[in-house]
Design a protein around this motif. Sequence first.
Motif, PDB file in Angstrom:
ATOM      1  N   GLN A   1       0.847  -1.189   0.000  1.00 47.22           N
ATOM      2  CA  GLN A   1       0.000   0.000   0.000  1.00 47.22           C
ATOM      3  C   GLN A   1       0.882   1.238   0.000  1.00 47.22           C
ATOM      4  OE1 GLN A   1      -2.393   1.645  -1.045  1.00 47.22           O
ATOM      5  NE2 GLN A   1      -4.039   0.513  -0.016  1.00 47.22           N
ATOM      6  N   THR A   2       0.308   2.387  -0.379  1.00 45.28           N
ATOM      7  CA  THR A   2       1.042   3.649  -0.312  1.00 45.28           C
ATOM      8  C   THR A   2       0.634   4.383   0.962  1.00 45.28           C
ATOM      9  OG1 THR A   2       1.317   5.832  -1.344  1.00 45.28           O
ATOM     10  CG2 THR A   2      -0.702   4.647  -1.910  1.00 45.28           C
ATOM     11  N   PHE A   3       1.631   4.729   1.769  1.00 49.86           N
ATOM     12  CA  PHE A   3       1.351   5.371   3.049  1.00 49.86           C
ATOM     13  C   PHE A   3       1.961   6.772   3.116  1.00 49.86           C
ATOM     14  CE2 PHE A   3       1.569   0.776   4.330  1.00 49.86           C
ATOM     15  CZ  PHE A   3       0.248   0.638   4.732  1.00 49.86           C
ATOM     16  N   SER A   4       1.168   7.742   3.471  1.00 45.11           N
ATOM     17  CA  SER A   4       1.671   9.069   3.800  1.00 45.11           C
ATOM     18  C   SER A   4       1.087   9.442   5.144  1.00 45.11           C
ATOM     19  CB  SER A   4       1.217  10.103   2.753  1.00 45.11           C
ATOM     20  OG  SER A   4       1.767   9.819   1.490  1.00 45.11           O
TER      21      SER A   4
ATOM     22  N   VAL B   1      -5.107   5.362   6.294  1.00 48.79           N
ATOM     23  CA  VAL B   1      -5.551   4.286   5.406  1.00 48.79           C
ATOM     24  C   VAL B   1      -5.979   3.111   6.276  1.00 48.79           C
ATOM     25  CG1 VAL B   1      -4.893   2.781   3.489  1.00 48.79           C
ATOM     26  CG2 VAL B   1      -3.724   4.961   3.801  1.00 48.79           C
TER      27      VAL B   1
ATOM     28  N   ARG C   1      -2.390  11.098   5.577  1.00 47.53           N
ATOM     29  CA  ARG C   1      -3.647  10.423   5.209  1.00 47.53           C
ATOM     30  C   ARG C   1      -3.777   9.079   5.909  1.00 47.53           C
ATOM     31  NH1 ARG C   1      -7.786   9.831   1.507  1.00 47.53           N
ATOM     32  NH2 ARG C   1      -8.051   7.654   0.984  1.00 47.53           N
TER      33      ARG C   1
END
Lengths: 262, 262
Positions: free
Chosen positions: B110-113, B118, B116
């Motif tokens: 997954q893309t994590f920032s 998730v 944000r």
Amino acid sequence: MVITIIGSGNVAHHLGLGLFKAGHRILQVYSRNLNPAKELAKRLKARATDNLHTLQTTADLYLICVSDKAIEEVALQIDFEPELIAHTSGSISLSALSRFKNHGVFYPLQTFSKAREVPLNNVPFCIEANTPENKTRLSMLAGTLSGKIYELDSEQRKQCHLAAVFANNFVNHLYVLAQQLLKEKNIPFDILKPLILETAQKVQQLAPGEAQTGPALRNDIQVIEAHIEQLKSDKLEKLYRFVTASITEVSKSKPSEGSQIK
Amino acid sequence: MVITIIGSGNVAHHLGLGLFKAGHRILQVYSRNLNPAKELAKRLKARATDNLHTLQTTADLYLICVSDKAIEEVALQIDFEPELIAHTSGSISLSALSRFKNHGVFYPLQTFSKAREVPLNNVPFCIEANTPENKTRLSMLAGTLSGKIYELDSEQRKQCHLAAVFANNFVNHLYVLAQQLLKEKNIPFDILKPLILETAQKVQQLAPGEAQTGPALRNDIQVIEAHIEQLKSDKLEKLYRFVTASITEVSKSKPSEGSQIK
């Protein structure tokens, strides 16, 4: 409004159904071939025709939903002065319909396939017309379908269409390439679906520049080199190098905010 | 489980919070710099440290969430035999931790920032370990976070990571480029958001090959030429030509099912 739909492809299908459901009356559906016209007309409680010279002249709006290439040819065959006529293309100028007194553009910025229903209420409609009155008529019509109305000139609309090619056509092609990569190692495409969805959802909230993660942004040479090694096709290697360089270039022009690539 | 988190970046942040919320006890958070470790540790009711030699040895799992480059260095500094240790990287082999008796990989695709949140329940976890028992332990842990567990070897995981670069990093970069194109004509990025979302939602249901639309697929030379004319930068022109050729090539190898590009 009383509307005649010219075309029976994806856009005709989705706009026709949307307009019908919103309470408009569909008078006729035209298609080069009678069968698809009949099929759509049946769903819209309209009449079908494959001859533009037999169009009834009493509709409030003639909505051209044919492919870009066919718009001019269709327009030339309309042998009366319609109350209002509009095309639905992103890349064709308003002036393509200038032989008609009242003409405009009614462009839904969305990707449509018959296999998938898309609610129109969130679709941006790009409106243009030859007079303020015609613009108002088309904007009001769009307002019965969607809350997102944009008044754009032909140049702006063409730019939207170009940006949409990047954000949809090219993006979808990257999904195709990713699927091919997974297939090489017998991994189901399903594994990427949550990532794909989150990638799109993320930029609903964050600016795309802030949402960027990955080895290119971090300039992680080791991972980049390993990826290039892994790619078995020259084409994918070229694309990988090109996009990686472009990410690096853009990120250099602006400091990153610390998103980490997984 | 009692878990020590090594790292304080995006992955440490999201996995740490997810594990904490799922009822696991977080013992310590390590980071090179004490402040980010403290910040995350506070949210996880854990203790913070910036010295790997002071790690408590009693955790059930040591979860390495540092950048790929730092994994080896971190592993070298762990001077006791942990009950179980795993890294969370897509591109680093299992063998990077082979000096430990019980080791594995716990990779969330997954893309994590940090900006944000998730939900992890839909995130695919790619699990690998040096013994069936360790694999079971990590799979069961992943099962407390998510319903999507994949047992993949290092080669498959690396291929997933590469595919994810195409489907996330490169896709997001296309959003960045699309935004730049819109900006040239003073059009807000908002206009593309519904299209971006639908593009991702469409391939949750249809195969990406079936979802493809646009001038390249239709081989609409007129629109393609007009787009190339519109592009003001050599870089974008090159990218446009390259991806268009790739779409044409892929679509030729397989008949289209009639999706129409808007």
